[in-house]
Each structure stands twice: as structure tokens, then as C-alpha cells.
Design an enzyme around this catalytic site. Structure first.
Site, PDB file in Angstrom:
ATOM      1  N   THR A   1     -17.804  -1.408   1.557  1.00 24.06           N
ATOM      2  CA  THR A   1     -17.055  -0.687   0.536  1.00 24.06           C
ATOM      3  C   THR A   1     -18.171   0.034  -0.391  1.00 24.06           C
ATOM      4  O   THR A   1     -19.125  -0.597  -0.724  1.00 24.06           O
ATOM      5  CB  THR A   1     -16.271  -1.730  -0.269  1.00 24.06           C
ATOM      6  OG1 THR A   1     -15.166  -1.934   0.629  1.00 24.06           O
ATOM      7  CG2 THR A   1     -15.571  -0.932  -1.462  1.00 24.06           C
TER       8      THR A   1
ATOM      9  N   VAL B   1      -3.481  -3.745   3.670  1.00 26.57           N
ATOM     10  CA  VAL B   1      -4.104  -3.416   2.508  1.00 26.57           C
ATOM     11  C   VAL B   1      -5.076  -4.200   1.642  1.00 26.57           C
ATOM     12  O   VAL B   1      -4.753  -5.384   1.410  1.00 26.57           O
ATOM     13  CB  VAL B   1      -3.332  -2.695   1.458  1.00 26.57           C
ATOM     14  CG1 VAL B   1      -3.887  -2.142   0.080  1.00 26.57           C
ATOM     15  CG2 VAL B   1      -2.319  -1.618   2.227  1.00 26.57           C
TER      16      VAL B   1
HETATM   17  N1  ASP Z   1     -12.969  -5.229  -0.094  1.00 28.75           N
HETATM   18  C1  ASP Z   1     -12.575  -4.384   1.083  1.00 28.75           C
HETATM   19  C2  ASP Z   1     -11.142  -4.787   1.757  1.00 28.75           C
HETATM   20  O1  ASP Z   1     -11.032  -5.929   1.844  1.00 28.75           O
HETATM   21  C3  ASP Z   1     -13.521  -4.460   2.376  1.00 28.75           C
HETATM   22  C4  ASP Z   1     -14.928  -4.308   1.805  1.00 28.75           C
HETATM   23  O2  ASP Z   1     -15.338  -4.831   0.584  1.00 28.75           O
HETATM   24  O3  ASP Z   1     -15.755  -4.290   2.615  1.00 28.75           O
HETATM   25  O4  ASP Z   1     -10.542  -3.957   2.016  1.00 28.75           O
END
Ligand code: ASP
Length: 275
Positions: A143, A172
Site C-alpha cells: 500500500t 475491503v
Molecule cells: N492494508 C491493506 C489491506 O489490507 C494491504 C496493504 O497494506 O498492503 O487492504
């Protein structure tokens, strides 16, 4: 690979300098954060926008949120598939609607009706990400997030993601959830998080860090490290970038690496691994 690390390093450097320029010229942290997040979304290197990971049905469903310490305003979108920059749509939700969050078809309709740039699914097509879905079906993370403070001492945080590789359609994560993946309180701090979203939602991670700093009178580094350690104990991987109302920053992560950068008038720092 070394090459990949260099590409990441370069993109992050470009991003912080362009965003910093806005702040230096007296622009808002809100503009700086939107610009920086959208630059990262436009790059295939990160798990957001163009580099988003795939769902188990080989589609890309993106989530994003933005929050500013000015009046605790926030906007978020989830499960959008054809919006070029989900962070810009999140901004639109905050500024132009009386709501905080839109999802999937409704969010896409909002973009369509208001000329927020849309693209074909093929724009996001990413052979590397598809390969990682096919190969491992392991939960790769990556992310993007940005936190900034401007000359008026307003903090803004923004987060954007493709989610977790092989996620179920409709799932989500924390990134568009205000309080979990993104949180700002101007008198305490601003946080953007990455990691195993389900845990970050259940423990309201982003808000927890600011609250800990405020009520327990801890530095943001101390508060973030404590929260990330607690998460590690229950098996939740991830990390956060944090900035307080004085412009101090903190990074904390319980994974081997988290690409991260910081810039102010006299210093710049870019790192991927622990040291
Ligand atoms: N936090 C994000 C999710 O769970 C994934 C990530 O941070 O890579 O959708």
C-alpha cells in the site's frame, strides 16, 4: 532485486520532492498528500492504482482514503475498478459530497458523473502482479501512504491500495477506513498504515496511535512502536508512517522492509530495509 530497489528509491524521491515543493510554497498538506499519493498510484511499482494486486477473480479492486486535521474532514472510496486515481475520488467525496465513504458501483458512478478520470481495466493490468497471484497466492503487501504538515500546521494523511493479493471480491481492508488505515487529529498526529487490514480495522490502528500519544503523553515513535509490537504478537504484519503537530515523524513496522521517506527544509531520508 537491487534494480527494483533503485526504482522504488527513485520514485519515492521524486514524489517527496514534488509534494514538498507544494508545502514550501505555502500550499496545503491536503494538496501535497493528494499529489504524492496519486504519483505513487500512477507507478506500477506500488500496490495502489496502476500497481494494484489482483483479487482471486483476477480483477483489481482499489481502496483509498484521505483525512485532514482541519475540522476532521475525511473522504474514502472502496472497491473501485476503473478510477485512475482513487485518492482523487476520495478527495472529491470529502470536498464535494456530504458523505465520508462511497463504495464500488456508487463510487464509480460518482467519478463518471463528475469527470474524475476513468480508465479501462487494462490500464491497471500488471503482469508481475498477476504472476504473484498465480504463483504464490501469498499476501503481498505494499500500500502507499503519505502524511504531511503545512505552514498552517494542518496535518493530512492519505492511503491508497489494491488490497491484499488473492483477496475475495468485495473484501475491503483498512486503507479506506477512517481510524484504521488513515487518521488525523491536528493536536496529536496523522497516521497512514499498511499491513494485514483485518487486524488494522479490528484494532483501529491509526487512531490508536494518536490516542496513545495524546493520552499517555508518549512520543509518536514510542506510541507507534508499541502498537506495531502488539500487532506482531497477534500475528499481524504491517507498518505505519506518522507525523505529529510539531512536524516530527515516526516510522514503525514489524516486517523486514517498508519503503519510506521523509523530507523537510534541511533533510531528506529514504530507506527500504530496517537500516
Ligand atoms: N492494508 C491493506 C489491506 O489490507 C494491504 C496493504 O497494506 O498492503 O487492504
Amino acid at each position: 532485486s537491487e534494480e527494483r530497489q533503485q526504482q522504488i528509491h527513485k520514485k519515492i524521491q521524486e514524489t517527496v520532492s514534488e509534494a514538498y515543493e507544494i508545502l514550501e510554497q505555502g500550499g496545503s498538506s491536503f494538496d501535497a498528500v493528494e499529489l504524492a499519493v496519486s504519483m505513487l498510484e500512477d507507478s506500477p511499482l506500488f500496490n495502489a492504482g496502476r500497481g494494484s494486486v489482483y483479487t482471486s477473480e483476477e480483477r483489481q479492486e482499489m481502496d483509498a482514503s484521505i483525512m485532514t486535521g482541519k475540522d476532521n474532514e475525511a473522504g474514502a472510496v472502496s472497491s473501485v475498478t476503473n478510477v485512475k486515481n482513487p485518492i482523487s475520488l476520495a478527495r472529491y467525496v470529502m470536498e464535494e459530497t456530504p458523505h465520508v465513504m462511497f463504495t464500488s458501483r456508487g463510487a464509480e458512478k460518482l467519478a463518471r458523473d463528475n469527470n474524475i478520470e476513468q480508465v479501462e481495466q487494462s490500464y491497471f493490468a500488471n503482469p508481475d502482479r498477476l504472476k504473484s497471484l498465480k504463483k504464490a497466492q501469498e499476501n503481498k503487501k505494499g500500500t502507499v501512504g503519505v502524511v504531511a504538515i503545512d505552514k498552517n500546521r494542518v496535518i493530512t494523511a492519505g492511503t491508497s491500495t489494491g488490497g491484499m493479493t488473492n483477496k475475495a471480491p468485495g473484501r475491503v481492508g483498512d486503507s479506506p477506513i477512517i481510524g484504521a488505515g488513515t487518521w488525523v487529529e491536528n493536536n496529536s498526529c496523522g497516521v497512514s498504515a499498511t499491513g494485514h487490514g483485518e487486524y488494522f480495522i479490528r484494532f483501529s490502528v491509526a487512531k490508536e496511535i494518536c490516542v496513545k500519544a495524546r493520552y499517555q503523553n508518549k512520543s509518536i515513535q514510542q506510541a507507534s512502536t508499541e502498537v506495531m509490537n502488539q500487532l506482531k504478537e497477534i500475528g499481524a504484519d504491517g507498518g505505519v508512517i506518522v507525523m505529529d503537530s510539531q512536524g516530527n515523524y515516526a516510522f514503525a513496522f514489524n516486517t523486514p522492509a517498508m519503503a519510506r521517506a521523509y523530507k523537510d527544509a534541511s533533510s531528506e531520508l529514504i530507506k527500504i530495509y530496517k537500516n
